[in-house]
Scaffold this active site. Structure first.
Site, short mmCIF file in Angstrom:
data_model
loop_
_atom_site.label_atom_id
_atom_site.label_comp_id
_atom_site.label_asym_id
_atom_site.label_seq_id
_atom_site.Cartn_x
_atom_site.Cartn_y
_atom_site.Cartn_z
N TYR A 22 -17.18 -34.17 49.19
CA TYR A 22 -16.52 -33.62 50.38
C TYR A 22 -15.82 -34.67 51.26
O TYR A 22 -15.20 -34.31 52.25
CB TYR A 22 -17.53 -32.80 51.20
CG TYR A 22 -17.98 -31.56 50.46
CD1 TYR A 22 -17.10 -30.50 50.23
CD2 TYR A 22 -19.27 -31.46 49.95
CE1 TYR A 22 -17.50 -29.38 49.52
CE2 TYR A 22 -19.68 -30.33 49.24
CZ TYR A 22 -18.79 -29.30 49.03
OH TYR A 22 -19.18 -28.18 48.33
N HIS A 99 -10.20 -24.79 48.72
CA HIS A 99 -11.52 -25.42 48.57
C HIS A 99 -11.30 -26.92 48.52
O HIS A 99 -10.44 -27.40 47.77
CB HIS A 99 -12.23 -24.96 47.29
CG HIS A 99 -12.58 -23.50 47.33
ND1 HIS A 99 -13.72 -23.03 47.94
CD2 HIS A 99 -11.93 -22.41 46.87
CE1 HIS A 99 -13.76 -21.72 47.84
NE2 HIS A 99 -12.68 -21.31 47.20
C1 DQA Z 1 -16.26 -25.33 49.05
C2 DQA Z 1 -16.76 -25.14 47.61
C3 DQA Z 1 -17.90 -24.14 47.57
O1 DQA Z 1 -18.36 -23.99 46.23
C4 DQA Z 1 -19.06 -24.65 48.40
O2 DQA Z 1 -20.10 -23.71 48.42
C5 DQA Z 1 -18.65 -25.04 49.78
C6 DQA Z 1 -17.38 -25.74 49.98
C7 DQA Z 1 -15.17 -26.40 49.11
O3 DQA Z 1 -14.46 -26.45 50.10
O4 DQA Z 1 -15.07 -27.22 48.19
O5 DQA Z 1 -19.41 -24.87 50.74
O6 DQA Z 1 -15.70 -24.11 49.50
#
Ligand code: DQA
Length: 144
Positions: A22, A99
């Site tokens: 992230y 995402h």
């Molecule tokens: C997410 C990807 C999802 O699988 C995960 O549960 C998240 C973040 C992303 O931004 O990569 O909480 O949405």
């Protein structure tokens, strides 16, 4: 053009999640960046985040009367929440699913999205940059 950016569950804890996935930024840093991009691109943005599914659905409903475009990152809800599917189905404006991580290359269960077939574009695995691309996509419109 008015664009709502809806971030869902656990995105408030972005800076505490695996930085390899992230990136380590806070939600506030992400939102500041999104507001700056909106300024450069020339659109008005409203960023919202909640960990409560019902509130997220309420904000989808709010957006029906306000937004000309929607950017949505539902977090894990995106993989199983039919309530969010049904809320997103109400949008008559363009919607981009974002995402931060590449959900197509992570666990099997992340590969499915309840928003499939409802969104105009899906941007995954580009980190914060994905939100900039989403704003640009919405501002550009379908035919230009
Ligand atoms: C997410 C990807 C999802 O699988 C995960 O549960 C998240 C973040 C992303 O931004 O990569 O909480 O949405």
């Amino acid at each position: 053009m008015r664009i709502v950016v809806l971030n869902g569950v656990n995105l408030d804890a972005l800076d505490r999640r695996d930085p390899a996935i992230y990136g380590g930024m806070t939600l506030s840093e992400l939102e500041t960046q999104i507001y700056q991009w909106a300024n450069q691109i020339g659109c008005t943005v409203r960023c919202r985040q909640t960990n409560h599914e019902g509130e997220f659905v309420d904000w989808c409903h709010d957006a029906l009367d306000w937004a000309d475009g929607v950017v949505v990152n539902p977090g894990a809800w995106g993989h199983y929440s039919w309530a969010i599917h049904d809320a997103a189905e109400l949008f008559t404006v363009s919607v981009v699913e974002v995402h931060l991580s590449n959900i197509d290359e992570r666990e099997e269960w992340r590969r499915f999205s309840v928003l499939e077939g409802l969104v105009d574009a899906r941007i995954v695995g580009k980190g914060p940059e994905g939100y900039r691309e989403a704003l640009e996509f919405l501002v550009k419109g379908p035919d230009k």
